[in-house]
Motif scaffolding. Sequence first.
Motif, PDB file in Angstrom:
ATOM      1  N   LYS A 129       6.060  19.305  41.913  1.00  0.00           N
ATOM      2  CA  LYS A 129       6.652  19.174  43.250  1.00  0.00           C
ATOM      3  C   LYS A 129       5.590  18.776  44.267  1.00  0.00           C
ATOM      4  O   LYS A 129       5.832  17.921  45.123  1.00  0.00           O
ATOM      5  N   ALA A 130       4.411  19.400  44.172  1.00  0.00           N
ATOM      6  CA  ALA A 130       3.326  19.093  45.116  1.00  0.00           C
ATOM      7  C   ALA A 130       2.863  17.649  44.955  1.00  0.00           C
ATOM      8  O   ALA A 130       2.662  16.943  45.953  1.00  0.00           O
ATOM      9  N   THR A 131       2.705  17.183  43.707  1.00  0.00           N
ATOM     10  CA  THR A 131       2.274  15.798  43.504  1.00  0.00           C
ATOM     11  C   THR A 131       3.349  14.828  43.968  1.00  0.00           C
ATOM     12  O   THR A 131       3.041  13.768  44.514  1.00  0.00           O
ATOM     13  N   ASN A 132       4.613  15.193  43.794  1.00  0.00           N
ATOM     14  CA  ASN A 132       5.709  14.336  44.242  1.00  0.00           C
ATOM     15  C   ASN A 132       5.729  14.228  45.764  1.00  0.00           C
ATOM     16  O   ASN A 132       5.852  13.135  46.324  1.00  0.00           O
ATOM     17  N   ILE A 133       5.577  15.364  46.447  1.00  0.00           N
ATOM     18  CA  ILE A 133       5.548  15.356  47.913  1.00  0.00           C
ATOM     19  C   ILE A 133       4.346  14.561  48.420  1.00  0.00           C
ATOM     20  O   ILE A 133       4.456  13.756  49.349  1.00  0.00           O
ATOM     21  N   ALA A 134       3.183  14.774  47.789  1.00  0.00           N
ATOM     22  CA  ALA A 134       1.980  14.034  48.195  1.00  0.00           C
ATOM     23  C   ALA A 134       2.176  12.532  47.987  1.00  0.00           C
ATOM     24  O   ALA A 134       1.800  11.723  48.853  1.00  0.00           O
ATOM     25  N   ALA A 135       2.773  12.142  46.869  1.00  0.00           N
ATOM     26  CA  ALA A 135       3.018  10.721  46.613  1.00  0.00           C
ATOM     27  C   ALA A 135       3.960  10.136  47.657  1.00  0.00           C
ATOM     28  O   ALA A 135       3.763   9.005  48.127  1.00  0.00           O
ATOM     29  N   ILE A 136       4.971  10.895  48.047  1.00  0.00           N
ATOM     30  CA  ILE A 136       5.904  10.423  49.076  1.00  0.00           C
ATOM     31  C   ILE A 136       5.196  10.252  50.416  1.00  0.00           C
ATOM     32  O   ILE A 136       5.370   9.243  51.101  1.00  0.00           O
ATOM     33  N   VAL A 137       4.378  11.237  50.789  1.00  0.00           N
ATOM     34  CA  VAL A 137       3.656  11.169  52.066  1.00  0.00           C
ATOM     35  C   VAL A 137       2.707   9.972  52.080  1.00  0.00           C
ATOM     36  O   VAL A 137       2.678   9.191  53.040  1.00  0.00           O
ATOM     37  N   PHE A 138       1.936   9.808  51.004  1.00  0.00           N
ATOM     38  CA  PHE A 138       1.008   8.680  50.945  1.00  0.00           C
ATOM     39  C   PHE A 138       1.761   7.349  50.921  1.00  0.00           C
ATOM     40  O   PHE A 138       1.304   6.367  51.520  1.00  0.00           O
ATOM     41  N   SER A 139       2.911   7.309  50.256  1.00  0.00           N
ATOM     42  CA  SER A 139       3.711   6.076  50.242  1.00  0.00           C
ATOM     43  C   SER A 139       4.202   5.721  51.646  1.00  0.00           C
ATOM     44  O   SER A 139       4.186   4.553  52.038  1.00  0.00           O
ATOM     45  N   MET A 140       4.622   6.730  52.393  1.00  0.00           N
ATOM     46  CA  MET A 140       5.057   6.492  53.773  1.00  0.00           C
ATOM     47  C   MET A 140       3.885   5.978  54.616  1.00  0.00           C
ATOM     48  O   MET A 140       4.055   5.068  55.432  1.00  0.00           O
ATOM     49  N   LEU A 141       2.694   6.561  54.420  1.00  0.00           N
ATOM     50  CA  LEU A 141       1.519   6.090  55.157  1.00  0.00           C
ATOM     51  C   LEU A 141       1.193   4.644  54.810  1.00  0.00           C
ATOM     52  O   LEU A 141       0.863   3.844  55.698  1.00  0.00           O
ATOM     53  N   VAL A 142       1.300   4.296  53.528  1.00  0.00           N
ATOM     54  CA  VAL A 142       1.021   2.921  53.105  1.00  0.00           C
ATOM     55  C   VAL A 142       2.012   1.963  53.756  1.00  0.00           C
ATOM     56  O   VAL A 142       1.627   0.893  54.253  1.00  0.00           O
ATOM     57  N   VAL A 143       3.280   2.337  53.805  1.00  0.00           N
ATOM     58  CA  VAL A 143       4.291   1.481  54.431  1.00  0.00           C
ATOM     59  C   VAL A 143       3.976   1.287  55.914  1.00  0.00           C
ATOM     60  O   VAL A 143       3.990   0.157  56.420  1.00  0.00           O
ATOM     61  N   LEU A 144       3.685   2.381  56.605  1.00  0.00           N
ATOM     62  CA  LEU A 144       3.371   2.281  58.042  1.00  0.00           C
ATOM     63  C   LEU A 144       2.129   1.436  58.281  1.00  0.00           C
ATOM     64  O   LEU A 144       2.103   0.590  59.187  1.00  0.00           O
ATOM     65  N   ILE A 145       1.091   1.655  57.487  1.00  0.00           N
ATOM     66  CA  ILE A 145      -0.139   0.876  57.645  1.00  0.00           C
ATOM     67  C   ILE A 145       0.139  -0.600  57.424  1.00  0.00           C
ATOM     68  O   ILE A 145      -0.339  -1.452  58.190  1.00  0.00           O
ATOM     69  N   ASN A 146       0.919  -0.929  56.396  1.00  0.00           N
ATOM     70  CA  ASN A 146       1.202  -2.339  56.123  1.00  0.00           C
ATOM     71  C   ASN A 146       2.072  -2.975  57.195  1.00  0.00           C
ATOM     72  O   ASN A 146       1.965  -4.173  57.447  1.00  0.00           O
ATOM     73  N   ILE A 147       2.911  -2.183  57.839  1.00  0.00           N
ATOM     74  CA  ILE A 147       3.668  -2.712  58.990  1.00  0.00           C
ATOM     75  C   ILE A 147       2.699  -3.063  60.116  1.00  0.00           C
ATOM     76  O   ILE A 147       2.797  -4.136  60.723  1.00  0.00           O
ATOM     77  N   PHE A 148       1.747  -2.171  60.389  1.00  0.00           N
ATOM     78  CA  PHE A 148       0.758  -2.457  61.437  1.00  0.00           C
ATOM     79  C   PHE A 148      -0.101  -3.668  61.078  1.00  0.00           C
ATOM     80  O   PHE A 148      -0.407  -4.492  61.943  1.00  0.00           O
ATOM     81  N   VAL A 149      -0.495  -3.797  59.815  1.00  0.00           N
ATOM     82  CA  VAL A 149      -1.289  -4.950  59.390  1.00  0.00           C
ATOM     83  C   VAL A 149      -0.518  -6.241  59.612  1.00  0.00           C
ATOM     84  O   VAL A 149      -1.065  -7.222  60.114  1.00  0.00           O
ATOM     85  N   THR A 150       0.757  -6.220  59.287  1.00  0.00           N
ATOM     86  CA  THR A 150       1.604  -7.406  59.487  1.00  0.00           C
ATOM     87  C   THR A 150       1.704  -7.755  60.974  1.00  0.00           C
ATOM     88  O   THR A 150       1.658  -8.928  61.335  1.00  0.00           O
ATOM     89  N   LYS A 151       1.828  -6.743  61.807  1.00  0.00           N
ATOM     90  CA  LYS A 151       1.950  -6.993  63.245  1.00  0.00           C
ATOM     91  C   LYS A 151       0.634  -7.480  63.856  1.00  0.00           C
ATOM     92  O   LYS A 151       0.642  -8.128  64.908  1.00  0.00           O
ATOM     93  N   LEU A 152      -0.495  -7.188  63.227  1.00  0.00           N
ATOM     94  CA  LEU A 152      -1.794  -7.603  63.769  1.00  0.00           C
ATOM     95  C   LEU A 152      -2.156  -9.042  63.405  1.00  0.00           C
ATOM     96  O   LEU A 152      -3.158  -9.546  63.860  1.00  0.00           O
ATOM     97  N   GLU A 153      -1.344  -9.704  62.589  1.00  0.00           N
ATOM     98  CA  GLU A 153      -1.676 -11.083  62.177  1.00  0.00           C
ATOM     99  C   GLU A 153      -1.557 -12.052  63.285  1.00  0.00           C
ATOM    100  O   GLU A 153      -0.975 -12.197  64.175  1.00  0.00           O
TER     101      GLU A 153
END
Length: 153
Positions: A129-153
């Motif tokens: 459960k802990a690894t699943n929650i951590a994977a979800i949190v990190f996945s959300m961070l990756v999505v948000l970061i990639n949205i910001f990267v796209t907007k900075l182009e």
Amino acid sequence: MTELSPLTTTPPAASAEDGGGSEGSNSDDVNPTSRIIRNVNTYATLKTVVQGLMDTALFTSNASQMGDLIKSRENLPFTSLQVARVTLLSFSMLFQVVIFCLLVVQGATNIEKMEKDEEKRRKQEDMLKATNIAAIVFSMLVVLINIFVTKLE
């Protein structure tokens, strides 16, 4: 082309047409499909592998973006916007490596062969459960970061 119906973990309920149901049965109990997950561990493993492949594609895309950005500025200094993009891409790639490690831990665990001792089993379940929650949190961070990267182009 054949259309696939959704997978379920419960067998389909008998319907009135099949002669096994009543007219007043609850529609929530009826499974409209006959596709059943016979081995939950196989389904979980396949889901983890597919997520890992998607993460690999995103990692490759981020590495390509970073390479293109660095090559385009070989002899010129970076602007603050480009430094921000390189930093965000670096964090995105680092988080993706963390997600990969978490998915390896999840994928290596056979849920059908977990410990019989209740305390050990509970610890294994809590770890999953802990690894699943951590994977979800990190996945959300990756999505948000990639949205910001796209907007900075």
